[in-house]
Design an enzyme around this catalytic site. Structure first.
Site, PDB file in Angstrom:
ATOM      1  N   ASP A 202       0.851  -1.191   0.000  1.00  0.00           N
ATOM      2  CA  ASP A 202       0.000   0.000   0.000  1.00  0.00           C
ATOM      3  C   ASP A 202       0.884   1.236   0.000  1.00  0.00           C
ATOM      4  OD1 ASP A 202      -1.971   1.903   0.446  1.00  0.00           O
ATOM      5  OD2 ASP A 202      -1.939   1.590   2.626  1.00  0.00           O
TER       6      ASP A 202
ATOM      7  N   ASP B  42      -4.021   3.875   2.824  1.00  0.00           N
ATOM      8  CA  ASP B  42      -5.419   3.547   3.142  1.00  0.00           C
ATOM      9  C   ASP B  42      -5.580   2.107   3.642  1.00  0.00           C
ATOM     10  OD1 ASP B  42      -5.086   2.069   0.843  1.00  0.00           O
ATOM     11  OD2 ASP B  42      -6.771   2.958  -0.245  1.00  0.00           O
TER      12      ASP B  42
ATOM     13  N   ASP C 115      -2.072  -1.282  -3.661  1.00  0.00           N
ATOM     14  CA  ASP C 115      -2.481  -0.561  -4.869  1.00  0.00           C
ATOM     15  C   ASP C 115      -1.517  -0.852  -6.029  1.00  0.00           C
ATOM     16  OD1 ASP C 115      -0.285   1.090  -4.013  1.00  0.00           O
ATOM     17  OD2 ASP C 115      -1.698   2.180  -2.729  1.00  0.00           O
TER      18      ASP C 115
ATOM     19  N   ASP D  73     -11.371 -16.075 -15.092  1.00  0.00           N
ATOM     20  CA  ASP D  73     -11.902 -16.493 -13.803  1.00  0.00           C
ATOM     21  C   ASP D  73     -13.092 -17.446 -13.956  1.00  0.00           C
ATOM     22  OD1 ASP D  73     -12.057 -15.997 -10.841  1.00  0.00           O
ATOM     23  OD2 ASP D  73     -14.077 -15.419 -11.423  1.00  0.00           O
TER      24      ASP D  73
ATOM     25  N   GLU E 107      -9.301 -20.734 -15.539  1.00  0.00           N
ATOM     26  CA  GLU E 107      -9.316 -21.313 -14.180  1.00  0.00           C
ATOM     27  C   GLU E 107     -10.419 -22.371 -14.128  1.00  0.00           C
ATOM     28  OE1 GLU E 107     -10.309 -20.117  -9.574  1.00  0.00           O
ATOM     29  OE2 GLU E 107     -11.548 -19.455 -11.238  1.00  0.00           O
TER      30      GLU E 107
HETATM   31  C1  BGC Z   1     -11.774 -16.631  -7.873  1.00  0.00           C
HETATM   32  C2  BGC Z   1     -12.360 -16.372  -6.533  1.00  0.00           C
HETATM   33  C3  BGC Z   1     -13.726 -15.754  -6.737  1.00  0.00           C
HETATM   34  C4  BGC Z   1     -14.604 -16.605  -7.662  1.00  0.00           C
HETATM   35  C5  BGC Z   1     -15.789 -15.850  -8.156  1.00  0.00           C
HETATM   36  C6  BGC Z   1     -12.729 -17.676  -8.408  1.00  0.00           C
HETATM   37  O1  BGC Z   1     -12.436 -18.781  -8.855  1.00  0.00           O
HETATM   38  O2  BGC Z   1     -10.463 -17.098  -7.850  1.00  0.00           O
HETATM   39  O3  BGC Z   1     -11.553 -15.575  -5.729  1.00  0.00           O
HETATM   40  O4  BGC Z   1     -14.368 -15.629  -5.503  1.00  0.00           O
HETATM   41  O5  BGC Z   1     -13.898 -17.021  -8.794  1.00  0.00           O
HETATM   42  O6  BGC Z   1     -15.407 -14.869  -9.045  1.00  0.00           O
END
Ligand code: BGC
Length: 555
Positions: free
Chosen positions: A21, A25, A29, A200, A269
């Protein structure tokens, strides 16, 4: 033809809230990442993946995006994204951003419009369905974060699909307008100069339009893949809610867009499905993703049998595809804490941290190293009142959520908040991380941090480790071993997965000086110290025959 950069790449994962940071805050960042780019490069990694920094109400800490193009003010200004990309490139690193394509935040302008009526211009941009006649949700799909995967919207008198929080509505990827709009968001970042996208929760992107119920898993077959053993979500096979066949068409479109830019990388992922088979399917051929990243190594089992089985099954399934391994990330318990519990003796965490890195960096594939793994950070114990993760709050106390792996990076052992912030950190610094801080480890030649640097520098000069084939060796517990080979280089890599010395029968191996906890090879026997490693050259061609006789499984 030279291999693309991402084959064999080591990717450092930064969770920006907890990295550094610079404005006091208490939240990390983008300027903090830029400041530490030299540190990241010093590890010897090839790329960094930064978890989401886009505008978001932060209900799921950035995985709920309300504007895909804007930097959230808590992480900096829009121009800081350019500085981040530039700084990565100046240090010879590729930059991968985290695109959350499957769902947006409920505060995204598209959803705010979509939810008000059934006939607005965004009415079909999310997944809406009528209730059953008795008012209950349209089917039995469940949210991984708890409860049904459906959320009621009284203005439409309909449910919307959400696989995660109720504030994360799923986009309707069957709608061509959505596809076009999302491709625009991707193009925006490609034009900006990012080298790759981590996609994701990608299996949740496309749903079954018939909304069929998911079948139960066979009795006793509950998966713990989602990490919450008491979650009814783990009782189902997510056959209709995840990994729908139409997703391959979306990948083809995405890939053809990405291929218009040189050297870009798509990494999906994969969770909550048959992750090995799905990773292979999603990376097959030239019209899909480049690599997938899955959770095979982010759960309990840590032994020779599990490592052997995952790597062998992955290699058998992959064909021309590609995998990226990870032992930890921002969603799971820190690897050192998770796996030391399984060792019979009190664990030597430093040694375990080194073993894990040596093993991860030696497998065939790419690898993700989560921030703090180079320090051997352990899982932080967070009091209930300090919990931030909604998943942990929902399932506490049996599952404490993900805050324990998201606490601030300890930069300076004696500074307030470990040098992470001059303010109050959003999650407390784990006091037992102070002795593991970067400043202490910099000064200690044998620290996990310096091991990471030495190992990655050494690996760069080993073509077999960067791009060779892999063959698992049939060893005895607790030693996990494999051979990597490329052209005239054949290496054996052996790892003692236990905190006790062990001896195995050796092959025709010549020890290779390598960073790590050295082992002894004498009279055909290899003795590995607790969590020790061994790297050796495999003898001439005739030894291949003798190794095969000893039961090497070629995969
Ligand atoms: C991300 C998580 C997230 C989820 C929903 C995942 O697989 O790595 O951190 O909560 O997707 O977006």
């Amino acid at each position: 033809m030279t291999s693309p950069w991402w084959r064999g790449a080591i990717i450092y994962q930064v969770y920006p809230r907890s990295f550094l940071d610079t404005d006091g805050d208490g939240i990390g960042d983008l300027a903090g990442i830029v400041e530490k780019m030299g540190y990241i490069a010093s590890l010897g990694v090839d790329a960094l993946w930064v978890s989401p920094f886009f505008k978001s109400p932060m209900k799921d800490y950035g995985y709920d995006v309300s504007d895909y193009r804007a930097v959230d003010p808590m992480f900096g200004q829009d121009s800081d994204a350019d500085r981040l990309i530039e700084a990565a490139h100046d240090h010879g690193l590729k930059l991968i951003i985290d695109m959350v394509l499957a769902h947006s935040s409920d505060r995204h302008a598209w959803f705010e419009e979509s939810r008000v009526s059934r006939d607005n211009s965004k009415a079909d941009w999310y997944v809406w369905a009528d209730p059953k006649p008795d008012g209950t949700p349209p089917n039995n799909w469940l949210s991984v974060f708890g409860g049904p995967a459906w959320q009621w919207e009284s203005r439409r008198r309909q449910y919307y699909l959400r696989h995660f929080l109720k504030s994360q509505p799923n986009l309707n990827w069957h709608n061509p307008e959505v596809v076009r709009a999302m491709m625009g968001e991707v193009r925006f970042w490609l034009d900006r100069g990012v080298d790759g996208l981590r996609l994701d929760a990608i299996t949740t992107m496309v749903h079954d339009q018939a909304l069929r119920d998911n079948p139960p898993l066979p009795a006793g077959g509950q998966s713990d893949v989602a990490g919450t053993p008491d979650n009814p979500f783990t009782y189902q096979e997510h056959r209709h809610s995840r990994d729908r066949p139409e997703i391959m068409e979306r990948f083809a479109e995405l890939r053809s867009l990405v291929d218009r830019y040189p050297d870009r990388f798509l990494m999906g992922e994969i969770a909550d499905v048959d992750t090995i088979a799905v990773s292979a399917k999603y990376t097959k051929g030239s019209g899909a993703l480049h690599s997938c990243y899955n959770f095979q190594f982010t759960h309990e089992a840590f032994d020779r049998a599990h490592l052997t089985s995952v790597v062998s099954r992955t290699e058998h399934a992959l064909e021309d595809g590609w995998i990226t391994y990870a032992f930890g990330n921002h969603d799971v318990m820190r690897a050192v804490s998770r796996w030391r519990r399984l060792t019979p003796l009190a664990s030597d965490d430093r040694a375990l941290a080194k073993l894990l890195m040596a093993c991860l960096f030696s497998l065939r594939g790419g690898a993700c190293l989560y921030q703090g793994e180079e320090l051997g950070l352990t899982e932080a114990d967070i009091a209930f009142e300090d919990l931030r993760d909604p998943w942990g709050i929902e399932f506490w106390p049996r599952f404490k959520g993900r805050d324990g792996c998201r606490t601030p990076m300890p930069w300076q052992s004696d500074a307030p908040a470990g040098g992470f912030t001059e303010g109050t950190p959003w999650l407390p610094l784990a006091e037992d991380h102070r002795p593991l801080a970067v400043d202490r480890q910099e000064a200690d030649a044998e620290s996990p941090l310096n091991f990471c640097r030495r190992f990655l520098a050494w690996r760069k000069a080993r073509p077999a480790l960067l791009a060779g084939d892999i063959a698992i060796l049939e060893t005895t517990d607790p030693v996990f071993a494999f051979e990597r080979s490329r052209e005239d280089e054949r290496l054996v890599c052996a790892f003692n997965i236990a905190n006790a010395e062990t001896t195995i029968e050796a092959g025709d191996w010549t020890p290779l000086p390598a960073p790590g906890i050295a082992s002894t090879l004498r009279d055909g026997r290899l003795t590995l110290p607790p969590f020790g490693t061994f790297f050796g050259r495999v003898g001439d061609l005739s030894s291949a025959v003798s190794l095969l006789d000893k039961g090497i499984e070629k995969v």
